[in-house]
Write a protein that holds these residues in place. Structure first.
Motif, PDB file in Angstrom:
ATOM      1  N   ALA A  41       0.820  -1.224   0.000  1.00 29.67           N
ATOM      2  CA  ALA A  41       0.000   0.000   0.000  1.00 29.67           C
ATOM      3  C   ALA A  41       0.845   1.262   0.000  1.00 29.67           C
ATOM      4  CB  ALA A  41      -0.940  -0.005   1.210  1.00 29.67           C
TER       5      ALA A  41
ATOM      6  N   SER B  36      -0.265   5.234   0.778  1.00 37.34           N
ATOM      7  CA  SER B  36      -1.676   5.443   0.471  1.00 37.34           C
ATOM      8  C   SER B  36      -2.591   4.962   1.595  1.00 37.34           C
ATOM      9  CB  SER B  36      -2.045   4.727  -0.820  1.00 37.34           C
ATOM     10  OG  SER B  36      -3.435   4.821  -1.073  1.00 37.34           O
TER      11      SER B  36
ATOM     12  N   SER C 199      -6.020   0.602  -2.568  1.00 35.76           N
ATOM     13  CA  SER C 199      -4.669   0.079  -2.358  1.00 35.76           C
ATOM     14  C   SER C 199      -4.701  -1.311  -1.745  1.00 35.76           C
ATOM     15  CB  SER C 199      -3.875   1.017  -1.431  1.00 35.76           C
ATOM     16  OG  SER C 199      -3.778   2.307  -1.986  1.00 35.76           O
TER      17      SER C 199
ATOM     18  N   ARG D 219      -4.885  -5.300  -4.803  1.00 38.86           N
ATOM     19  CA  ARG D 219      -3.649  -6.070  -4.763  1.00 38.86           C
ATOM     20  C   ARG D 219      -3.935  -7.549  -4.524  1.00 38.86           C
ATOM     21  NH1 ARG D 219       1.208  -3.189  -4.945  1.00 38.86           N
ATOM     22  NH2 ARG D 219       1.951  -5.326  -5.203  1.00 38.86           N
TER      23      ARG D 219
END
Length: 245
Positions: free
Chosen positions: A180, A183, A188, A192
């Motif tokens: 991340a 952020s 974020s 992922r």
């Protein structure tokens, strides 16, 4: 997945873009109080679920506060304004929680603290912390003394783990900072693959995703020194995406 149910709930998160203005500390405190008030509605909703219905709460930022406050209410605790669930309410027997960038004081889950009744009714909890989170760095400004660190940034302190005693065994912690960065944005986390693989054993109950082994392997492969051992598998029944639009 059998009995698949999705409940969408949105609540205020910290500002993701732009700059903090002079009254930001006041807004930060107000957003926290609003999330806490919303938690009673969430707890009331969950109390109407069948007791055998597995539930996982996924809360981001102040959505994480709403989630743990709802668990606290289900555990018989009173909220900040003294409100609590009406006696006789039901509690799902399998409750999991995933806290992303949690805007919650690091010690609020300790016994006797603000949300101290949350862990006893929780089967498992995953906390993703990120010391590089730029907005959680401003979290202490909500208090006059400015020294209350966010769970989502600093994680649990040693004193917290001691006070939680055997309840600490329900908690897994993952350092999300390699993925991340600075952020605070919810995207974020959910964008992922590495983090989604770490979350999946907490939101999938039953045999559909057998093995936490796969989740442990995926998480440790990418961030071995930061990932605590993920325990048994779970099943998605109630997924709460608590984020700022």
């Amino acid at each position: 997945i059998r009995d698949y149910k999705v409940t969408g709930v949105q609540t205020c998160a910290l500002p993701i873009y732009g700059y903090a203005h002079l009254v930001f500390p006041l807004e930060l405190a107000a957003m926290g109080r609003r999330a806490a008030r919303h938690s009673l509605y969430l707890a009331n909703l969950l109390s109407h679920f069948p007791e055998e219905q597995p539930v996982c709460l996924v809360g981001h930022s102040h959505g994480a506060r709403c989630s743990v406050a709802a668990l606290h209410a289900l555990g018989g605790g009173a909220l900040e304004d003294g409100s609590r669930l009406v006696p006789g309410y039901g509690v799902p027997r399998r409750l999991n929680a995933v806290l992303l960038a949690a805007a919650v004081d690091h010690d609020w889950l300790n016994p006797g603290e603000r949300y101290g009744a949350a862990l006893p009714v929780t089967e498992r909890m995953l906390v993703m912390q990120n010391e590089r989170d730029s907005w959680l760095n401003a979290y202490p400004l909500k208090d006059l003394l400015g020294n209350r660190q966010a769970l989502g940034r600093r994680g649990f302190q040693e004193a917290d783990t001691i006070r939680m005693s055997d309840q600490i065994g329900k908690i897994s912690v993952l350092d999300a900072s390699p993925f991340a960065g600075r952020s605070h944005d919810f995207r974020s986390f959910h964008s992922r693959v590495e983090l989604a693989e770490a979350i999946s054993p907490f939101v999938v109950f039953g045999s559909e995703l057998d093995p936490p082994q796969d989740a442990r392997r995926a998480a440790s492969h990418r961030s071995e020194e930061h990932t605590s051992e993920l325990q048994s598998p779970c099943n998605l029944v109630c997924r709460l995406l608590l984020e700022k639009k």
